[in-house]
Design a protein around this motif. Structure first.
Motif, PDB file in Angstrom:
ATOM      1  N   ARG A   1      18.674  86.707  12.474  1.00 60.16           N
ATOM      2  CA  ARG A   1      20.081  86.352  12.372  1.00 60.16           C
ATOM      3  C   ARG A   1      20.189  85.060  11.577  1.00 60.16           C
ATOM      4  N   VAL A   2      21.111  85.027  10.626  1.00 62.34           N
ATOM      5  CA  VAL A   2      21.267  83.830   9.808  1.00 62.34           C
ATOM      6  C   VAL A   2      22.537  83.065  10.131  1.00 62.34           C
ATOM      7  N   ALA A   3      23.535  83.727  10.688  1.00 53.96           N
ATOM      8  CA  ALA A   3      24.776  83.038  11.032  1.00 53.96           C
ATOM      9  C   ALA A   3      25.613  83.920  11.941  1.00 53.96           C
ATOM     10  N   CYS A   4      26.497  83.297  12.692  1.00 56.59           N
ATOM     11  CA  CYS A   4      27.448  84.075  13.474  1.00 56.59           C
ATOM     12  C   CYS A   4      28.669  83.217  13.777  1.00 56.59           C
ATOM     13  N   ILE A   5      29.752  83.883  14.111  1.00 53.96           N
ATOM     14  CA  ILE A   5      30.990  83.210  14.468  1.00 53.96           C
ATOM     15  C   ILE A   5      31.509  83.872  15.740  1.00 53.96           C
ATOM     16  N   VAL A   6      31.804  83.031  16.715  1.00 54.93           N
ATOM     17  CA  VAL A   6      32.196  83.527  18.030  1.00 54.93           C
ATOM     18  C   VAL A   6      33.665  83.923  18.025  1.00 54.93           C
ATOM     19  N   SER A   7      33.965  85.013  18.697  1.00 56.63           N
ATOM     20  CA  SER A   7      35.336  85.511  18.733  1.00 56.63           C
ATOM     21  C   SER A   7      36.285  84.493  19.348  1.00 56.63           C
ATOM     22  N   THR A   8      37.501  84.532  18.888  1.00 54.12           N
ATOM     23  CA  THR A   8      38.614  83.672  19.326  1.00 54.12           C
ATOM     24  C   THR A   8      38.290  82.176  19.268  1.00 54.12           C
ATOM     25  N   GLU A   9      37.176  81.776  19.869  1.00 54.74           N
ATOM     26  CA  GLU A   9      36.809  80.353  19.859  1.00 54.74           C
ATOM     27  C   GLU A   9      36.561  79.844  18.447  1.00 54.74           C
ATOM     28  N   GLY A  10      35.953  80.696  17.627  1.00 58.19           N
ATOM     29  CA  GLY A  10      35.704  80.311  16.243  1.00 58.19           C
ATOM     30  C   GLY A  10      34.478  79.445  16.030  1.00 58.19           C
ATOM     31  N   ARG A  11      33.749  79.192  17.094  1.00 58.28           N
ATOM     32  CA  ARG A  11      32.529  78.373  16.931  1.00 58.28           C
ATOM     33  C   ARG A  11      31.527  79.125  16.062  1.00 58.28           C
ATOM     34  N   THR A  12      30.871  78.379  15.176  1.00 53.86           N
ATOM     35  CA  THR A  12      29.930  79.004  14.254  1.00 53.86           C
ATOM     36  C   THR A  12      28.516  78.506  14.516  1.00 53.86           C
ATOM     37  N   VAL A  13      27.575  79.364  14.197  1.00 58.40           N
ATOM     38  CA  VAL A  13      26.159  79.033  14.294  1.00 58.40           C
ATOM     39  C   VAL A  13      25.506  79.473  13.002  1.00 58.40           C
ATOM     40  N   SER A  14      24.709  78.611  12.432  1.00 60.94           N
ATOM     41  CA  SER A  14      24.000  78.953  11.206  1.00 60.94           C
ATOM     42  C   SER A  14      22.592  78.404  11.283  1.00 60.94           C
ATOM     43  N   THR A  15      21.640  79.206  10.822  1.00 63.31           N
ATOM     44  CA  THR A  15      20.245  78.751  10.842  1.00 63.31           C
ATOM     45  C   THR A  15      19.906  77.914   9.626  1.00 63.31           C
ATOM     46  N   ASP A  16      20.831  77.862   8.674  1.00 57.51           N
ATOM     47  CA  ASP A  16      20.541  77.163   7.423  1.00 57.51           C
ATOM     48  C   ASP A  16      21.822  76.478   6.947  1.00 57.51           C
ATOM     49  N   LEU A  17      21.726  75.207   6.644  1.00 64.34           N
ATOM     50  CA  LEU A  17      22.915  74.460   6.220  1.00 64.34           C
ATOM     51  C   LEU A  17      23.469  74.955   4.892  1.00 64.34           C
ATOM     52  N   ARG A  18      22.704  75.753   4.170  1.00 67.57           N
ATOM     53  CA  ARG A  18      23.182  76.297   2.910  1.00 67.57           C
ATOM     54  C   ARG A  18      24.139  77.479   3.133  1.00 67.57           C
ATOM     55  N   PHE A  19      24.148  77.992   4.354  1.00 66.14           N
ATOM     56  CA  PHE A  19      24.961  79.170   4.670  1.00 66.14           C
ATOM     57  C   PHE A  19      26.148  78.780   5.544  1.00 66.14           C
TER      58      PHE A  19
END
Length: 121
Positions: free
Chosen positions: A47-65
């Motif tokens: 997994r390289v990135a994801c965005i949580v529903s409604t909350e909108g919090r994001t997770v990314s494994t790479d600052l370029r993404f």
């Protein structure tokens, strides 16, 4: 039929950028957590990135993404900058009706067919 469809892949030189799209149909993507995964040649799915529903919090494994939503278009994007050859692979998007992002091996409500990204000079 509800589904997610990826697009935006292609051939790009090292240092270039691409924006991938994950277009949802048949459901409201804003109500789902959306993830981007990469299958690189000879490597495991990650997994390289994801965005949580409604909350909108994001997770990314790479600052370029960067992952972000356009709810009006029912689409989630993955902006990839300063691409490297090791970013080559098939990129998939996933959708799950949870208030969190699951990792590889989880059961997703929707999984796309993937879009090929090739970074090469």
């Amino acid at each position: 039929q509800a589904q997610v469809v990826e697009s935006g892949g292609g051939l790009v030189q090292p240092g270039g950028s691409l924006r991938l799209s994950c277009a949802a149909s048949g459901f409201t993507s804003g109500d789902y957590s959306i993830g981007w995964f990469r299958q690189a040649p000879g490597k495991e799915l990650e997994r390289v990135a994801c965005i949580v529903s409604t909350e909108g919090r994001t997770v990314s494994t790479d600052l370029r993404f960067t992952i972000f939503r356009d709810n009006a278009k029912n689409t989630v994007y993955l902006q990839m900058n300063n691409l490297k050859t090791e970013d080559t692979g098939v990129y998939y998007c996933s959708a799950e009706s949870h208030y969190y992002c699951s990792g590889v091996g989880a059961s997703f409500d929707y999984w796309g067919q993937g879009t090929q990204v090739t970074v090469s000079s």
